[in-house]
Design a protein around this motif. Sequence first.
Motif, PDB file in Angstrom:
ATOM      1  N   ASP A  21     -14.833  -3.458   5.347  1.00 30.03           N
ATOM      2  CA  ASP A  21     -13.273  -3.537   5.209  1.00 30.03           C
ATOM      3  C   ASP A  21     -12.865  -2.679   4.201  1.00 30.03           C
ATOM      4  O   ASP A  21     -11.715  -2.360   4.306  1.00 30.03           O
ATOM      5  N   GLY A  22     -13.708  -2.754   3.277  1.00 29.54           N
ATOM      6  CA  GLY A  22     -13.270  -1.832   1.858  1.00 29.54           C
ATOM      7  C   GLY A  22     -13.478  -0.274   2.545  1.00 29.54           C
ATOM      8  O   GLY A  22     -12.238   0.363   2.169  1.00 29.54           O
ATOM      9  N   ASP A  23     -14.319  -0.062   3.202  1.00 24.41           N
ATOM     10  CA  ASP A  23     -14.287   1.505   3.698  1.00 24.41           C
ATOM     11  C   ASP A  23     -13.529   1.840   4.477  1.00 24.41           C
ATOM     12  O   ASP A  23     -12.659   2.789   4.512  1.00 24.41           O
ATOM     13  N   LEU A  24     -13.189   0.852   5.716  1.00 26.34           N
ATOM     14  CA  LEU A  24     -12.107   1.091   6.764  1.00 26.34           C
ATOM     15  C   LEU A  24     -10.856   0.775   6.408  1.00 26.34           C
ATOM     16  O   LEU A  24      -9.669   1.534   6.698  1.00 26.34           O
ATOM     17  N   ALA A  25     -10.569  -0.371   5.617  1.00 32.56           N
ATOM     18  CA  ALA A  25      -9.147  -0.731   5.456  1.00 32.56           C
ATOM     19  C   ALA A  25      -8.596  -0.252   4.135  1.00 32.56           C
ATOM     20  O   ALA A  25      -7.295  -0.367   4.004  1.00 32.56           O
ATOM     21  N   ALA A  26      -9.407   0.039   3.251  1.00 33.55           N
ATOM     22  CA  ALA A  26      -8.698   0.414   1.888  1.00 33.55           C
ATOM     23  C   ALA A  26      -9.025   2.046   1.737  1.00 33.55           C
ATOM     24  O   ALA A  26      -8.029   2.543   2.517  1.00 33.55           O
ATOM     25  N   ILE A  27      -9.876   2.461   1.197  1.00 36.42           N
ATOM     26  CA  ILE A  27      -9.894   3.967   1.137  1.00 36.42           C
ATOM     27  C   ILE A  27      -9.594   4.796   2.451  1.00 36.42           C
ATOM     28  O   ILE A  27      -9.419   5.958   2.341  1.00 36.42           O
ATOM     29  N   GLY A  28     -10.140   4.272   3.634  1.00 36.79           N
ATOM     30  CA  GLY A  28     -10.168   5.038   4.873  1.00 36.79           C
ATOM     31  C   GLY A  28      -9.147   4.589   5.764  1.00 36.79           C
ATOM     32  O   GLY A  28      -9.271   4.997   6.994  1.00 36.79           O
ATOM     33  N   LEU A  29      -8.183   3.804   5.331  1.00 37.07           N
ATOM     34  CA  LEU A  29      -6.998   3.648   6.374  1.00 37.07           C
ATOM     35  C   LEU A  29      -6.368   4.723   6.891  1.00 37.07           C
ATOM     36  O   LEU A  29      -6.100   4.624   8.377  1.00 37.07           O
ATOM     37  N   SER A  30      -6.285   5.816   6.197  1.00 34.38           N
ATOM     38  CA  SER A  30      -5.547   6.976   6.800  1.00 34.38           C
ATOM     39  C   SER A  30      -6.549   7.484   8.055  1.00 34.38           C
ATOM     40  O   SER A  30      -5.938   7.753   9.053  1.00 34.38           O
ATOM     41  N   GLU A  31      -7.728   7.844   7.773  1.00 35.07           N
ATOM     42  CA  GLU A  31      -8.683   8.032   8.746  1.00 35.07           C
ATOM     43  C   GLU A  31      -8.884   7.333   9.871  1.00 35.07           C
ATOM     44  O   GLU A  31      -9.006   7.835  11.316  1.00 35.07           O
ATOM     45  N   GLY A  90      -7.858 -17.318  -6.654  1.00 35.71           N
ATOM     46  CA  GLY A  90      -7.597 -17.352  -5.307  1.00 35.71           C
ATOM     47  C   GLY A  90      -6.263 -16.358  -5.119  1.00 35.71           C
ATOM     48  O   GLY A  90      -5.377 -16.234  -5.767  1.00 35.71           O
ATOM     49  N   ARG A  91      -6.440 -15.361  -3.920  1.00 35.63           N
ATOM     50  CA  ARG A  91      -5.325 -14.542  -3.610  1.00 35.63           C
ATOM     51  C   ARG A  91      -4.147 -15.211  -3.630  1.00 35.63           C
ATOM     52  O   ARG A  91      -3.934 -16.320  -2.705  1.00 35.63           O
ATOM     53  N   ASN A  92      -3.103 -14.963  -4.333  1.00 38.00           N
ATOM     54  CA  ASN A  92      -1.648 -15.349  -4.076  1.00 38.00           C
ATOM     55  C   ASN A  92      -0.542 -14.582  -4.031  1.00 38.00           C
ATOM     56  O   ASN A  92       0.577 -14.886  -4.282  1.00 38.00           O
ATOM     57  N   SER A  93      -0.900 -13.378  -3.567  1.00 42.23           N
ATOM     58  CA  SER A  93       0.177 -12.436  -3.279  1.00 42.23           C
ATOM     59  C   SER A  93      -0.309 -11.253  -2.181  1.00 42.23           C
ATOM     60  O   SER A  93      -1.569 -11.337  -1.861  1.00 42.23           O
ATOM     61  N   GLY A  94       0.912 -10.647  -1.730  1.00 40.71           N
ATOM     62  CA  GLY A  94       0.617  -9.800  -0.515  1.00 40.71           C
ATOM     63  C   GLY A  94       0.065 -10.668   0.656  1.00 40.71           C
ATOM     64  O   GLY A  94       0.403 -11.720   0.815  1.00 40.71           O
ATOM     65  N   SER A  95      -0.584 -10.043   1.428  1.00 44.69           N
ATOM     66  CA  SER A  95      -1.190 -10.747   2.655  1.00 44.69           C
ATOM     67  C   SER A  95      -2.030  -9.552   3.411  1.00 44.69           C
ATOM     68  O   SER A  95      -2.213  -8.431   3.007  1.00 44.69           O
ATOM     69  N   PRO A  96      -2.928 -10.479   4.016  1.00 43.06           N
ATOM     70  CA  PRO A  96      -4.239  -9.403   4.619  1.00 43.06           C
ATOM     71  C   PRO A  96      -3.756  -8.508   5.572  1.00 43.06           C
ATOM     72  O   PRO A  96      -3.078  -9.093   6.577  1.00 43.06           O
ATOM     73  N   LEU A  97      -4.448  -7.482   5.547  1.00 46.14           N
ATOM     74  CA  LEU A  97      -4.281  -6.421   6.496  1.00 46.14           C
ATOM     75  C   LEU A  97      -4.886  -6.777   7.681  1.00 46.14           C
ATOM     76  O   LEU A  97      -6.148  -6.906   7.732  1.00 46.14           O
ATOM     77  N   LYS A  98      -4.047  -6.845   9.129  1.00 44.72           N
ATOM     78  CA  LYS A  98      -4.837  -7.104  10.198  1.00 44.72           C
ATOM     79  C   LYS A  98      -5.079  -5.936  10.833  1.00 44.72           C
ATOM     80  O   LYS A  98      -4.084  -5.104  11.712  1.00 44.72           O
ATOM     81  N   GLN A 123     -15.157  -7.878  -5.125  1.00 49.46           N
ATOM     82  CA  GLN A 123     -13.816  -7.614  -5.310  1.00 49.46           C
ATOM     83  C   GLN A 123     -12.958  -8.051  -4.185  1.00 49.46           C
ATOM     84  O   GLN A 123     -13.338  -8.000  -3.106  1.00 49.46           O
ATOM     85  N   MET A 124     -11.597  -8.197  -4.535  1.00 48.55           N
ATOM     86  CA  MET A 124     -10.560  -8.324  -3.165  1.00 48.55           C
ATOM     87  C   MET A 124     -10.499  -7.138  -2.743  1.00 48.55           C
ATOM     88  O   MET A 124     -10.441  -5.976  -3.197  1.00 48.55           O
ATOM     89  N   ALA A 125     -10.390  -7.431  -1.261  1.00 49.62           N
ATOM     90  CA  ALA A 125     -10.508  -6.308  -0.192  1.00 49.62           C
ATOM     91  C   ALA A 125      -8.974  -6.211   0.493  1.00 49.62           C
ATOM     92  O   ALA A 125      -8.410  -7.628   0.225  1.00 49.62           O
ATOM     93  N   PRO A 126      -8.538  -5.560   1.325  1.00 49.22           N
ATOM     94  CA  PRO A 126      -7.171  -5.602   1.965  1.00 49.22           C
ATOM     95  C   PRO A 126      -7.200  -6.791   2.833  1.00 49.22           C
ATOM     96  O   PRO A 126      -6.257  -7.225   3.146  1.00 49.22           O
ATOM     97  N   THR A 127      -8.531  -7.070   3.345  1.00 50.37           N
ATOM     98  CA  THR A 127      -8.695  -8.128   4.265  1.00 50.37           C
ATOM     99  C   THR A 127      -8.798  -9.368   3.610  1.00 50.37           C
ATOM    100  O   THR A 127      -9.199 -10.524   4.265  1.00 50.37           O
TER     101      THR A 127
END
Length: 241
Positions: free
Chosen positions: A90-100, A144-152, A127-131
Amino acid sequence: MDRQKALKATSFHYCAGCGHRTMHRLLAESIDELGIREKVIGIAPVGCAVFAYNYFNFDILEVPHGRPPAAATAIKRVRPDNVVFTYQGDGDLAAIGLSEIVHSAARGENITVLFINNATYGMTGGQMAPTTIMGQVTTTTPEGRNSGSPLKVSEIIASLDTPVFVARGVLDRRDNIELTKNYIKKALEYQVSGKGFTFIEALASCPTDWHKSVSESENWIQSDMSKAFPPGVLLDRMGVI
Ligand SMILES: Cc1ncc(C[n+]2csc(CCOP(=O)(O)OP(=O)(O)O)c2C)c(N)n1
Ligand code: SF4
Ligand SMILES: [Mg+2]
């Protein structure tokens, strides 16, 4: 006759209960059952699965963090008879690689993407990931994560016009694991018959960085993670859902 198995007879470096073990086995079994091992080319991520090339009896390319869909696109275009997949955290695909990932899906590349979502950056210490889900404790969200929202990401991919199959499996109980394998096989079959872009997400344990036991991790996937990321087939343009 091809008697070699897709999975090498060697030990994994993964922690006990790690979802990558299960996903590697499901992928290898799927490839063996479809009889496509000699045609398969995989693209490995940066993350805990960075050593994936040690475990499989087929060609695997290692590329920079987040770039597997770009590499898979190039390989599939020059070698259309090969079966090409990416394997990404999820770090690879949903964070740095989201564009790809979004652009390869939007282009409708005839590749298969395996997305292993453990809601954290496993390799670098949790660490926290987008998911990362709401309330989840990570090293960068100690309260605990308290802002934003997990990327689906599966929902994002399924909203595009070009992908043909998008499904989210769960690597906890035996029946869910079997179902996830069915999704992987279907995705690979669609690619073999030239249908187009296929995307399989798997909700996976990271007991080490979740600071949970193996069984606590499986329970947490059911009680919390599956609620944030509802499992099932999100899109099947070719067949019956
Ligand atoms: C360009 C670049 N940025 C950052 C890193 C550091 N880094 C290595 S793995 C990783 C995150 C891995 O998390 P994930 O993709 O979810 O894989 P997991 O280990 O959880 O399976 C990061 C940020 C890197 N190697 N390269
Ligand atoms: S840190 Fe997490 S993702 Fe990495 S090998 Fe251990 S359990 Fe698996
Ligand atoms: Mg991860």
